[in-house]
Design a protein around this motif. Sequence first.
Motif, short mmCIF file in Angstrom:
data_model
loop_
_atom_site.label_atom_id
_atom_site.label_comp_id
_atom_site.label_asym_id
_atom_site.label_seq_id
_atom_site.Cartn_x
_atom_site.Cartn_y
_atom_site.Cartn_z
N TYR A 2 7.10 6.67 -15.69
CA TYR A 2 6.08 7.66 -15.31
C TYR A 2 5.73 8.69 -16.54
N TRP A 3 6.99 8.75 -17.38
CA TRP A 3 6.72 10.10 -18.28
C TRP A 3 5.71 10.04 -19.49
N PRO A 4 5.31 8.52 -19.93
CA PRO A 4 3.90 8.63 -20.55
C PRO A 4 2.93 9.38 -20.08
N LEU A 5 2.68 9.08 -18.64
CA LEU A 5 1.62 9.68 -17.84
C LEU A 5 1.82 10.82 -17.53
N VAL A 6 2.79 11.44 -17.21
CA VAL A 6 3.17 12.84 -16.90
C VAL A 6 3.06 13.73 -18.31
N LEU A 7 3.64 13.47 -19.05
CA LEU A 7 3.67 14.05 -20.12
C LEU A 7 2.36 14.32 -20.98
N PHE A 64 0.79 -1.10 0.08
CA PHE A 64 0.01 -0.04 0.17
C PHE A 64 1.00 1.30 0.01
N VAL A 65 1.96 1.36 1.19
CA VAL A 65 2.65 2.51 1.02
C VAL A 65 3.21 2.72 -0.22
N GLN A 66 3.95 1.65 -0.98
CA GLN A 66 4.66 2.01 -2.13
C GLN A 66 3.86 2.62 -3.31
N TYR A 67 2.64 1.74 -3.53
CA TYR A 67 1.55 2.40 -4.53
C TYR A 67 1.01 3.72 -4.18
N THR A 68 1.15 4.11 -2.95
CA THR A 68 0.68 5.50 -2.71
C THR A 68 1.67 6.53 -2.70
N MET A 69 2.98 6.14 -2.62
CA MET A 69 3.79 6.95 -3.11
C MET A 69 3.97 7.27 -4.41
N ASN A 70 3.99 6.00 -5.03
CA ASN A 70 4.01 6.14 -6.71
C ASN A 70 2.80 7.03 -7.37
N THR A 71 1.61 6.92 -6.54
CA THR A 71 0.52 7.70 -7.18
C THR A 71 1.00 9.11 -6.90
N VAL A 72 1.26 9.54 -5.75
CA VAL A 72 1.53 10.90 -5.38
C VAL A 72 2.52 11.33 -6.06
N ILE A 73 3.71 10.80 -6.44
CA ILE A 73 4.59 11.31 -7.39
C ILE A 73 4.00 11.58 -8.85
N ILE A 74 3.52 10.69 -9.38
CA ILE A 74 2.71 10.85 -10.62
C ILE A 74 1.75 12.15 -10.58
N ALA A 75 0.89 12.05 -9.54
CA ALA A 75 0.12 13.17 -9.29
C ALA A 75 0.61 14.52 -9.29
N LEU A 76 1.67 14.64 -8.44
CA LEU A 76 2.25 15.86 -8.24
C LEU A 76 3.14 16.44 -9.40
N TYR A 90 0.96 1.66 -19.26
CA TYR A 90 2.47 1.93 -19.63
C TYR A 90 3.43 1.53 -18.55
N LEU A 91 2.82 0.91 -17.24
CA LEU A 91 3.50 0.60 -16.31
C LEU A 91 3.70 -1.13 -16.22
N ASN A 92 4.80 -1.77 -16.53
CA ASN A 92 4.87 -3.15 -16.74
C ASN A 92 5.03 -3.77 -15.19
N ASN A 93 6.30 -3.00 -14.49
CA ASN A 93 6.69 -3.56 -13.34
C ASN A 93 5.67 -3.31 -11.99
N GLN A 94 5.60 -4.20 -11.46
CA GLN A 94 4.99 -4.27 -10.21
C GLN A 94 5.39 -3.03 -9.19
N ASP A 95 6.68 -2.71 -9.12
CA ASP A 95 6.93 -1.63 -8.11
C ASP A 95 6.54 -0.54 -8.52
N SER A 96 6.26 -0.05 -9.74
CA SER A 96 5.92 1.20 -10.31
C SER A 96 4.20 1.22 -10.46
N TRP A 97 3.72 0.32 -9.90
CA TRP A 97 2.02 0.41 -10.27
C TRP A 97 1.73 1.58 -9.05
#
Lengths: 437, 277, 309
Positions: B139-144, B67-79, B218-225
Amino acid sequence: MNKSNKRALPVLLILTVILTTVLSACSTGGKASSGTEDGKVEIQFWNSFAGDSSKPLEAAIAKYNESQDKIFVKVLSNQDPQKQLTAISGGNPPDLVLTQWNNIGPWSAAGAVKPLKEFIDKDGFDTAQIIPAALDRMKVKDDIYGFPISMSMANKLFYNKQALEAAGLTAPPETLEQMMDYAKKLTIKDDKGNITQMGFIPDYPWIDNVFWPIIFNGSWDDGNGKLTANQPANVKSIEYQARFYQEFGQEGIDKFKSGMGKMETPQDPILTGKLGMMIGWENWYVDNRGEGKEIGVAPFPYPEAQPELKNAGMVSPIAMFIPAKAKYQDEAWEVMKYLLSEDVQIDYSIEYGSIPVLLKALDNPKLTENEKTKPLWDYYESAKSPNLKGFPNSIYINEYLQALNEETEKALKGQQSAQQAMDIVVEKMQPVADKNK
Amino acid sequence: MDQRSLGKRIAPHLILILFGLMFLAPFAWLLLTTFKSEEEIFVIPVQWFPSELIWDNYLNAVSMIPFVQYTMNTVIIALLSVAGVVVISPLVAYGFSRIDFKGRNVLFIFMLSTLMLPMQVTMIPLYVMFNNLGMLDSYWPLVLSAWFGTGIAYNVFMIRQFFNGIPYELTESARIDGASEFRIYSQIVLPLAKPALLTIGLFTFLNAWSDFQGPLIYLNNQDSWTLSIGLKQFIRENSVAWGPLMAAATLFTVPIILMYFFVQKKFIEGISITGMK
Amino acid sequence: MSSLQANTGIKSRERKRLLIGLLFISPWIFGFLVFQLYPIIMSLYYSFTEYNLFNAPEWVGLSNYMEMTKDAKMYQSLYNTIFITIFGFFPQLIYALGIALLLNQSVKGLSIYRTIYFLPTLVPAVASSLLWMWLLNAQYGLINQALGAIGLPEPNWLLDANWTKPSLIFMGFWGTGTTTIMYLAALQEVPKMYYEAASIDGASRWRKFWHITLPAISPMTFFLIIMGLIGSFQYFSQGYVFADSSGQAIGGPSNSILFYAIYLFQNAFVFLKMGYASAMAWLLFVVVLILTLVVFRSSGKWVFYGGDK
């Protein structure tokens, strides 16, 4: 250039700089597969399992990775068909893919899937060891495009023991005609005329355009490109289902359906007895079947006049295939072979709770005498039945199934006859089939 | 007369509460469900309150996915998405609103028209492009896409509407004083449009937070979900972990509710400053 | 001579404005050229081809467009979409304005109210759809119980093809949070002095709303209508989730909630007819563009900007 432009310029410059750094910084990502440093080839294996349902596959692959030092397989789960399609079409295919069997038809006919003939011939791989009904689903026009990793089957009748008992029925129905009688006896209405319990709903949990015709020995093409969905057997299968709606009423059934409880929850109608009988898949209610449990299992009834159709059923395997543009096809084939070896098949079907696709594994005592797999024992046996079938795979399979679905729905609702429904489907789909001959 | 004024004071509250209860229902239902046992979630007819409070669903939810990791990833993309959007969109909006250049309206309609093509048909060419740029699995496809994708038209249009509402006298005097366009933009117009910026910032954040399709593709790896992909992990074929799913959905929703609560407060402050002019 | 000079003066000023204008919008131009142009052009190209997503597209001229004219399901999906636009989007817009007016009063605890009214927009569909299935349940649903209590017919909201669209529209009212917030922002921008002046003149509430509020928020209405049109014609997720969570195939009972974008999606990714799907997309594009232009044309009459010269 005036002052304002000079001011605006730096901002835009900064933006451009940020962008170019961004663009260059992430050029490292991307490519699906690559060699690793220790000389192993790393290949990517995508599957569409969500959550921990990918665990059995991961366990099997972990063993494979340890067993040899040439190939490292990276398993990526949650890669659903939509994504598989996008990645393969977008030029970034994984090396090995696990997907629903009905994607094999359209995707291979469209040229996205590697035909396996050369691999099969090279290694002398014996395709006869695979359960024929499962292997047939991997074929398009007789060419093999994939192999099943596991098999699901709908060939049983589940019934709520208590409900049958309460209605004074001591044994499950054997023929479809009996089932109709049972359904009447098991259906209860309250004083306002609302249905409060039903014996059987033919289109629960969904309209099944494949299962029902198979029970009546129907087919969808003659193997030479002529569509046969409007032949008597198929039509009869729809008429049979429609009779339930004629008997109990469309509105009443629909209303009952909405309130009978949600499937796979503690209020599931087959568990509570609100529904007397339903079609039985091997991987449903595994914990609720057998002695002392709520659900009884019996062979699915057959048409009284055609006892030769006993033990008919539908198979729907999960498929493995190698994308045509995959980078490491030989390695992917090695992995596929490994997953089809007997020991792996047995372990996998125990863990995943499915039926192995190897004929010889069906008799292996590790399965047939394993207490853990007890709910599946009679499925292993019936997986050998010659009356197992499935829907023919083709590029237009999903369009065909959709058309069947729409017209069957109308027939069940009494908006048209079963014959009309199937005639419309064939009329609509035959030109599509001709085009893709 | 007195009674009428009392009624006048209470009536708005009554209506607000009445409608409020309706709007509260979905979230209240979600929250209450998270404390129910599996048996109670689907009881017929519907049962709103759990017979006893159960915390297991939350424990299961956070242990079933990282949960924590997914939240962090989501926050990074959103910010990252928000950061670009709030810089880029007002600039473009200013060009379309305040500078009367030739072909402006045609270009504006042209920009809007990019929103009219359903994404289903541009999805694969877009994927091909990001693949060629070597950006897959980052994350770039999402951010761009958030910065420069068709969504830019939405943001620009909205801010343009705000800019158009700012009286011309405010900027005209600065222009006569010889201020550059960029100075007028950054020192007069932009500060006045703070509510608009907050709004698009908020919407961008919410979109990035709940986007499922983008991260999936765009995200394959579980770590980046992201969290939205995480939610889907509770829905397996034949068996949905309803209790943990509802708990995870609550954990997914609470941060954005809090964020919304504070942003809308600011947002109103921002507006009242504008109101002083 | 002097008029000529003035002319060149105007021209150079025009050129300068053009340059500054382009400079300001350059991030969009950049984004458009780099990230949007290629996909847009490709989809236009696909619309003239037969393309199954894997093999190279094959040029077929206008045949996809011709096929569309004979496609009954296309018409049905278009009808469903127009239905949801007219009976869903517009009532919801008015509703959102009503809620915004309600939230625009100076009562205590307003930020809490505002948050509550936005809440349904934040709850993930996977959770809220479950509640909907309950509320709309034909036998035990709250709504039908209420209808039954006052002796009205109790429709099967989820399974009766006549009621699935109304169900979706009904659910849509909960999703109006975004629209409400934007209206609220616009309402706060209306200068107080207008109302004060009107009060002195003894104008009624209704008159104030009609003659001050509505014109003042017309730029927002304009924005919301354009965006709503574009969005409604691409109506997708709600219909998809609805069919899915009520155990229906894509399109729902008798294809009653087969919306244009859903049918397009089905063609593209289920039937692998990307060429046809692209043609559908471009037809949609033209239709929506025309509607948008009509609204734009009319906007001079009913949209009033505070910044108008």
